[in-house]
Design a protein around this motif. Structure first.
Motif, PDB file in Angstrom:
ATOM      1  N   VAL A   1     -40.873  25.129 -39.675  1.00 14.80           N
ATOM      2  CA  VAL A   1     -40.067  25.143 -40.892  1.00 14.80           C
ATOM      3  C   VAL A   1     -38.820  25.970 -40.607  1.00 14.80           C
TER       4      VAL A   1
ATOM      5  N   ALA B   1     -44.388  27.637 -38.187  1.00 12.82           N
ATOM      6  CA  ALA B   1     -45.018  27.980 -39.463  1.00 12.82           C
ATOM      7  C   ALA B   1     -46.529  27.987 -39.361  1.00 12.82           C
TER       8      ALA B   1
ATOM      9  N   GLU C   1     -43.294  27.757 -46.634  1.00 13.09           N
ATOM     10  CA  GLU C   1     -43.922  26.969 -45.586  1.00 13.09           C
ATOM     11  C   GLU C   1     -44.943  25.989 -46.165  1.00 13.09           C
TER      12      GLU C   1
END
Length: 284
Positions: free
Chosen positions: A233, A238, A270
């Motif tokens: 992300v 993430a 996220e």
């Protein structure tokens, strides 16, 4: 359990028919025996206990760490230093401080009764320990209490007057019996019907560790469709993901890096990206 009930209703021809295509499980308790017994292996993997402690328990307890045989003195002795290491930790997020949890939550009283709106406006005591949730400081959830107990909000949500005397984040006054110890078989039944599933875990959650979730997922004997890899992300890792397949059923497993129990409250950006991609049928 809800997804399976919808499936059964659709198959029975109940109306209105619900368009079920898949389901999402986040930090979900699935089989408490698996989850509870995974805590010590998880603690070892996260460097919370030593190799020596873990190996001693592994040899003497035969994988039964949660409810060991009371006659197995070697196991009990091996578990003692392990519990001394992990008990002082917050098992919901092993990186955060462990604070005294609220204990006055009930139908007619909450610990919020002792607070006022001023607590949202005034700074907390200098040098005081930050706590996500505790009896004296509810810093992360304070605004939810103010919002949910506002009469205009309750009216907008069509809450009938008198039904809710005081909203609480966790209502422990509900009375019910736990009569399903494992829902692994439910996932198996849904997989056989071809539904899609997203199962995600905060990788710093020791209540329902990602290791226990992987254990029941792999017990379904599915084929690995997409090997373990990072997902990103805004250019940063993430977490990690792995995809499984069983005929037309796909199960996507995801870890959320740095998140606890539950992942969405620790890493909302996220988790939003994860949910948005999955619902859009876009690879993580």
């Amino acid at each position: 359990m809800v997804a399976l009930e919808i499936l059964r209703g659709n198959e029975a021809g109940l109306q209105p028919r619900m368009s079920l295509q898949g389901y999402i499980i986040g930090n979900g308790i699935t089989d408490q025996n698996i989850e509870n017994n995974a805590q010590i292996p998880y603690a070892h993997r996260m460097a919370l206990i030593s190799n020596e402690y873990f190996e001693a328990a592994k040899i003497s307890c035969n994988g039964e760490y949660d409810n060991p045989d009371p006659n197995n003195l070697q196991c009990l002795l091996a578990l003692q230093p392990i519990h001394e290491c992990i008990n002082p930790l917050d098992d919901g997020q092993i990186l955060e401080p462990k604070c005294a949890k609220p204990h006055l939550i009930g139908r007619n009283h909450t610990f919020w009764d002792d607070f006022s709106i001023d607590h949202l406006l005034l700074p907390f005591v200098k040098g005081g320990m930050w706590c996500r949730v505790s009896f004296v400081q509810d810093q992360n959830y304070a605004t939810s209490y103010v919002w949910a107990n506002d009469p205009t909000v309750q009216e907008a949500l069509h809450i009938r007057k008198g039904m809710i005397l005081g909203w609480t984040r966790c209502n422990h006054s509900l009375s019910y019996e736990i009569n399903v110890q494992s829902v692994v078989q439910f996932h198996k039944l849904l997989s056989e019907k071809g539904y899609q599933a997203l199962v995600y875990s905060g990788d710093h959650d020791m209540i329902v560790s990602y290791m226990s979730t992987l254990k029941w997922i792999r017990s379904l004997n599915m084929t690995v469709e997409d090997n373990w890899r990072p997902w990103v992300v805004n250019g940063q890792v993430a977490g990690f993901t792995e995809k499984y397949k069983n005929n037309d059923f796909y199960l996507t497993f995801v870890t959320v890096k740095g998140a606890g129990h539950t992942a969405t409250e620790f890493k909302p950006k996220e988790c939003f990206a994860m949910l948005d991609r999955w619902l859009s049928l876009y690879p993580l």
